[in-house]
Design an enzyme around this catalytic site. Structure first.
Site, PDB file in Angstrom:
ATOM      1  N   GLU A 260      -0.385  -9.471  -1.018  1.00  0.00           N
ATOM      2  CA  GLU A 260      -1.802  -9.858  -0.939  1.00  0.00           C
ATOM      3  C   GLU A 260      -2.455  -9.888  -2.327  1.00  0.00           C
ATOM      4  OE1 GLU A 260      -3.837  -8.558   2.997  1.00  0.00           O
ATOM      5  OE2 GLU A 260      -2.762  -6.822   2.261  1.00  0.00           O
TER       6      GLU A 260
ATOM      7  N   ALA B 184       0.851  -1.183   0.000  1.00  0.00           N
ATOM      8  CA  ALA B 184       0.000   0.000   0.000  1.00  0.00           C
ATOM      9  C   ALA B 184       0.891   1.239   0.000  1.00  0.00           C
ATOM     10  CB  ALA B 184      -0.881  -0.009   1.238  1.00  0.00           C
TER      11      ALA B 184
ATOM     12  N   GLY C 121       0.508  -5.148   0.719  1.00  0.00           N
ATOM     13  CA  GLY C 121      -0.628  -5.225  -0.202  1.00  0.00           C
ATOM     14  C   GLY C 121      -0.239  -5.809  -1.556  1.00  0.00           C
TER      15      GLY C 121
ATOM     16  N   GLU D 173       3.351  -5.702   7.568  1.00  0.00           N
ATOM     17  CA  GLU D 173       2.354  -4.815   8.166  1.00  0.00           C
ATOM     18  C   GLU D 173       2.413  -4.755   9.689  1.00  0.00           C
ATOM     19  OE1 GLU D 173       1.761  -6.793   5.610  1.00  0.00           O
ATOM     20  OE2 GLU D 173       0.251  -5.961   4.255  1.00  0.00           O
TER      21      GLU D 173
HETATM   22  N1  DAK Z   1       4.527   3.496  -0.164  1.00  0.00           N
HETATM   23  C1  DAK Z   1       4.874   4.711  -0.621  1.00  0.00           C
HETATM   24  N2  DAK Z   1       6.066   4.976  -1.176  1.00  0.00           N
HETATM   25  C2  DAK Z   1       6.951   3.962  -1.267  1.00  0.00           C
HETATM   26  C3  DAK Z   1       6.645   2.653  -0.810  1.00  0.00           C
HETATM   27  C4  DAK Z   1       5.358   2.441  -0.241  1.00  0.00           C
HETATM   28  N3  DAK Z   1       4.944   1.223   0.174  1.00  0.00           N
HETATM   29  N4  DAK Z   1       7.703   1.879  -1.045  1.00  0.00           N
HETATM   30  C5  DAK Z   1       8.640   2.658  -1.598  1.00  0.00           C
HETATM   31  N5  DAK Z   1       8.190   3.913  -1.750  1.00  0.00           N
HETATM   32  C6  DAK Z   1       8.874   5.082  -2.278  1.00  0.00           C
HETATM   33  C7  DAK Z   1       9.842   5.664  -1.239  1.00  0.00           C
HETATM   34  O1  DAK Z   1       9.147   6.468  -0.329  1.00  0.00           O
HETATM   35  C8  DAK Z   1      10.764   6.450  -2.115  1.00  0.00           C
HETATM   36  O2  DAK Z   1      10.142   7.648  -2.508  1.00  0.00           O
HETATM   37  P1  DAK Z   1      10.958   9.057  -2.556  1.00  0.00           P
HETATM   38  O3  DAK Z   1      11.556   9.209  -1.204  1.00  0.00           O
HETATM   39  O4  DAK Z   1      11.983   8.834  -3.653  1.00  0.00           O
HETATM   40  O5  DAK Z   1       9.922  10.070  -2.905  1.00  0.00           O
HETATM   41  C9  DAK Z   1      10.875   5.578  -3.375  1.00  0.00           C
HETATM   42  O6  DAK Z   1       9.733   4.713  -3.350  1.00  0.00           O
HETATM   43  C10 DAK Z   1      12.098   4.710  -3.357  1.00  0.00           C
HETATM   44  O7  DAK Z   1      12.114   3.994  -2.142  1.00  0.00           O
HETATM   45  P2  DAK Z   1      13.399   3.923  -1.171  1.00  0.00           P
HETATM   46  O8  DAK Z   1      14.174   5.175  -1.225  1.00  0.00           O
HETATM   47  O9  DAK Z   1      12.940   3.462   0.169  1.00  0.00           O
HETATM   48  O10 DAK Z   1      14.238   2.786  -1.912  1.00  0.00           O
HETATM   49  P3  DAK Z   1      15.039   1.572  -1.271  1.00  0.00           P
HETATM   50  O11 DAK Z   1      15.675   0.879  -2.428  1.00  0.00           O
HETATM   51  O12 DAK Z   1      15.928   2.028  -0.160  1.00  0.00           O
HETATM   52  O13 DAK Z   1      13.927   0.613  -0.616  1.00  0.00           O
HETATM   53  C11 DAK Z   1      11.881  -0.613  -0.458  1.00  0.00           C
HETATM   54  C12 DAK Z   1      12.883   0.079  -1.390  1.00  0.00           C
HETATM   55  C13 DAK Z   1      10.690  -1.047  -1.329  1.00  0.00           C
HETATM   56  C14 DAK Z   1      12.526  -1.878   0.140  1.00  0.00           C
HETATM   57  C15 DAK Z   1      11.461   0.338   0.683  1.00  0.00           C
HETATM   58  O14 DAK Z   1      11.030   1.558   0.096  1.00  0.00           O
HETATM   59  C16 DAK Z   1      10.372  -0.200   1.538  1.00  0.00           C
HETATM   60  O15 DAK Z   1      10.610  -0.968   2.477  1.00  0.00           O
HETATM   61  N6  DAK Z   1       9.128   0.234   1.261  1.00  0.00           N
HETATM   62  C17 DAK Z   1       7.980  -0.065   2.116  1.00  0.00           C
HETATM   63  C18 DAK Z   1       7.588  -1.514   2.025  1.00  0.00           C
HETATM   64  C19 DAK Z   1       6.452  -1.840   2.968  1.00  0.00           C
HETATM   65  O16 DAK Z   1       6.563  -1.709   4.203  1.00  0.00           O
HETATM   66  N7  DAK Z   1       5.333  -2.273   2.393  1.00  0.00           N
HETATM   67  C20 DAK Z   1       4.167  -2.653   3.152  1.00  0.00           C
HETATM   68  C21 DAK Z   1       3.239  -1.467   3.273  1.00  0.00           C
HETATM   69  S1  DAK Z   1       1.839  -1.805   4.326  1.00  0.00           S
HETATM   70  C22 DAK Z   1      -5.724  -3.137   3.607  1.00  0.00           C
HETATM   71  C23 DAK Z   1      -5.224  -3.344   2.375  1.00  0.00           C
HETATM   72  C24 DAK Z   1      -3.835  -3.360   2.188  1.00  0.00           C
HETATM   73  C25 DAK Z   1      -2.991  -3.117   3.249  1.00  0.00           C
HETATM   74  C26 DAK Z   1      -3.522  -2.914   4.485  1.00  0.00           C
HETATM   75  C27 DAK Z   1      -4.892  -2.907   4.691  1.00  0.00           C
HETATM   76  N8  DAK Z   1      -7.158  -3.142   3.810  1.00  0.00           N
HETATM   77  C28 DAK Z   1      -8.007  -3.532   2.703  1.00  0.00           C
HETATM   78  C29 DAK Z   1      -7.715  -2.913   5.105  1.00  0.00           C
HETATM   79  C30 DAK Z   1      -1.575  -3.111   2.962  1.00  0.00           C
HETATM   80  C31 DAK Z   1      -0.644  -2.566   3.760  1.00  0.00           C
HETATM   81  C32 DAK Z   1       0.715  -2.481   3.263  1.00  0.00           C
HETATM   82  O17 DAK Z   1       1.054  -2.827   2.158  1.00  0.00           O
END
Ligand code: DAK
Length: 260
Positions: A113, A65, A110, A133
């Site tokens: 998922e 997400a 997400g 998450e």
């Molecule tokens: N959201 C927004 N931006 C993201 C992102 C994300 N998930 N992942 C990466 N980016 C953005 C970064 O913010 C950065 O943007 P700028 O700073 O350049 O503007 C750009 O992508 C490059 O990322 P990094 O600088 O962090 O690059 P790295 O190579 O160092 O790392 C990475 C890449 C993908 C490993 C890291 O960015 C990362 O860990 N990202 C977050 C991954 C994460 O935690 N994903 C899970 C999110 S929670 C629901 C439905 C769905 C959900 C929940 C409820 N319902 C129906 C109730 C789902 C929840 C989730 O997915």
């Protein structure tokens, strides 16, 4: 609808939907999800489409997400975006055509998922599946806890959800979470090969068989078997049932109409 965050192309009955927000690792923002829902509906409604492939390209499937958008959401916005994500994942299961997730790189949160809601997952050996998450103070909310446990068992679900452990594409295939793992760079070719194999089977019996499997997963095996019985009878309402059996008796290849 004008697509800014996805690519959508139909070739020879295969609809390829590519998540295309590379600067944000294909994070699933509301706009992307809105476009994705629109494209899935278009594919379902196009009688020429026999298979859908959902991919994020060669580098990443989706990093989950959009956390920046989510962090600022009001409760009402959160309700709308979560309803949209759940609608998409449920719709993937309800589509009458098979859906293949072609996964390279990260499939997190997400994104994981979304891949789990597809019927097949063709993945790169070095892809990474993860559900981080819980570490963010939330939990997988788009069906991930249920679909992961159903595919790979509760033990794997506890490990990935509560500990946040990622697993590789190769390990995902061994655990039953992925259909098959292939060399990096070969994912799309393998997905297209699977689509070609699926296209050989008649559309309607595949659609009903998918519905029977999904019914059992969502309603329980008892209801699933009842559905199976009724759906079996329904196949006799489609000309491809008669053609399939006639072709067998006549020792020739069937020529299906693929009405669905
Ligand atoms: N959201 C927004 N931006 C993201 C992102 C994300 N998930 N992942 C990466 N980016 C953005 C970064 O913010 C950065 O943007 P700028 O700073 O350049 O503007 C750009 O992508 C490059 O990322 P990094 O600088 O962090 O690059 P790295 O190579 O160092 O790392 C990475 C890449 C993908 C490993 C890291 O960015 C990362 O860990 N990202 C977050 C991954 C994460 O935690 N994903 C899970 C999110 S929670 C629901 C439905 C769905 C959900 C929940 C409820 N319902 C129906 C109730 C789902 C929840 C989730 O997915």
């Amino acid at each position: 609808m004008n697509y800014e965050n996805i690519l959508f192309q139909v070739t020879d009955g295969v609809a390829v939907i590519t998540l295309n927000r590379p600067k944000a690792w294909n994070a699933l923002c509301t706009r992307l999800n809105t476009e994705l829902e629109d494209a899935l509906l278009a594919a379902e409604q196009d009688p020429e489409v026999r298979v859908v492939i959902l991919t994020g390209g060669d580098k990443v499937f989706a990093a989950g997400a959009d956390l920046k958008e989510m962090a600022q959401a009001t409760p009402m916005e959160a309700a709308r975006t979560s309803a949209l994500a759940q609608r998409i994942n449920n719709f993937l299961e309800q589509m009458s055509v098979p859906v293949i997730a072609a996964v390279s790189g990260l499939a997190l949160g997400g994104g994981c998922e979304l891949a789990l809601a597809c019927d097949f997952r063709v993945v790169a050996e070095d892809a990474q599946f993860g559900l981080p998450e819980v570490g963010l103070g939330i939990l997988p909310g788009a069906g991930g806890t249920q679909r992961l446990a159903a595919l790979a068992g509760a033990a794997r679900a506890f490990e990935m959800v509560l500990l946040g452990r990622r697993i590789s594409g190769a390990a995902a295939a061994q655990a039953g979470l992925a259909t098959c793992a292939v060399e990096p760079g070969q994912v799309m070719a393998a997905a297209l090969e699977m689509a070609a194999a699926l296209k050989k089977n008649p559309a309607y019996s595949m659609a009903l068989a998918k519905r029977a499997i999904v019914s059992g997963q969502t309603l329980g095996a008892g209801a699933g078997k009842l559905m199976e019985r009724e759906l079996f009878a329904l196949t006799f309402a489609n000309p491809d049932q008669a053609e399939g059996m006639r072709a067998f008796a006549e020792k020739r290849r069937p020529s299906f109409q693929n009405l669905r």
